[in-house]
Design a protein around this motif. Sequence first.
Motif: not given
Length: 384
Positions: A18, A37, A41, A46, A49-50, A94, A137, A139, A177, A179-180
């Motif tokens: 990311v 989003t 989130l 979450v 993170k972005v 996201i 991105i 999730t 990603d 991790e997302m």
Amino acid sequence: MINRMILNQTSYFGAGAVASIVDEIKKRGFSKALVVTDKDLIKFHVADKVTSLLDKAGLAYEIFSDVKANPSVNVVKQGVAAFKAAGADYLIAIGGGSPTDTSKAIGIIINNPEFADVVSLEGCAATSRPCVPIIAIPTTAGTAAEVTINYVITDEEKKRKFVCVDPHDIPVIAVIDPEMMSSMPKGLTAATGMDALTHAIEGYITKAAWELTDMMHLKAIEIISRSLRGAVNNTPEGRDGMALGQYIAGMGFSNVGLGIVHSMAHSLGGFYNTPHGIANAVLLPYVMEYNAPATGEKYREIARAMGVANVDAMSTEEARKAAVDAVRKLSVDVGIPQKMRELPSVKEEDLPALAEMSFADVCTGGNPRDTSVADILEIYRNAF
């Protein structure tokens, strides 16, 4: 025969990927983002993170967080208004499929305002301009909306979902990603994972399938089958595998279409707001049984990709049954309901209306076996 392939411009894969968005935003000269989003989130940090990356880099953005599961026409219209009010020139989606689908609709309407009613985007709308740039991105590991030319919107007034298919809507950048995705609860991981498996299996057997997409779908089936149980238990290997597997499935099905699992799932989502992944997961084995006579030897390869032993020694009928059984076992192992009657609100008396709606869905045309309202109704009854 001419086959077409459309993929997004650039994708990043792997833990920590990311962070790549900052350089991409600067290189492309984007000025201000509307971050699309949902409130969960935001609540569970979450999206942070972005946005923390944007803050650190001094990149301007505003947040639109009114997206809900099965995004509606009204939510899209609100998003269009938010984009204009923000003075944005690109979108960052996201979340799962809902924020990305919402972003696609927003981006298309901004550059093609004649479709501002949203409902006229159904099917293959004749848009003339690409949507505003989208950085997607995910999730969740399931929808692959970041690499597809499809999106789904709910018309709440008519209690139906409609599918939009438009090469102009594909994100320019996708960031896969794992991790997302690590904060996904077990139930959502299972549902979105089975959604990805449905994409891979339906894409593999659809009427438009060909060698290049077959390669993608079989690899996706293999990766998803070996990864989903681990992902549900939140292992790094499982998360990594599902992140990749769902994307590969998206590369394929976006270019060849799907079938009546999705038609029937869209009807459940529009009628009862059933989560899309759950609807697909419940219906998949029943539709596979129905479609089997029209699939040649493809179920043998599905069974092989899912790790079934000694498939070459099986008859065609045995191999077909083995593929369906493997799908059912994976579904049970990850905790998916096995009957529609276990889903909230679903009523047997609604099945005829659901069948009519499903037959009219754009995905029905891609099904490997020609179907009818009566056939779909029978599948629903078997699944109920």
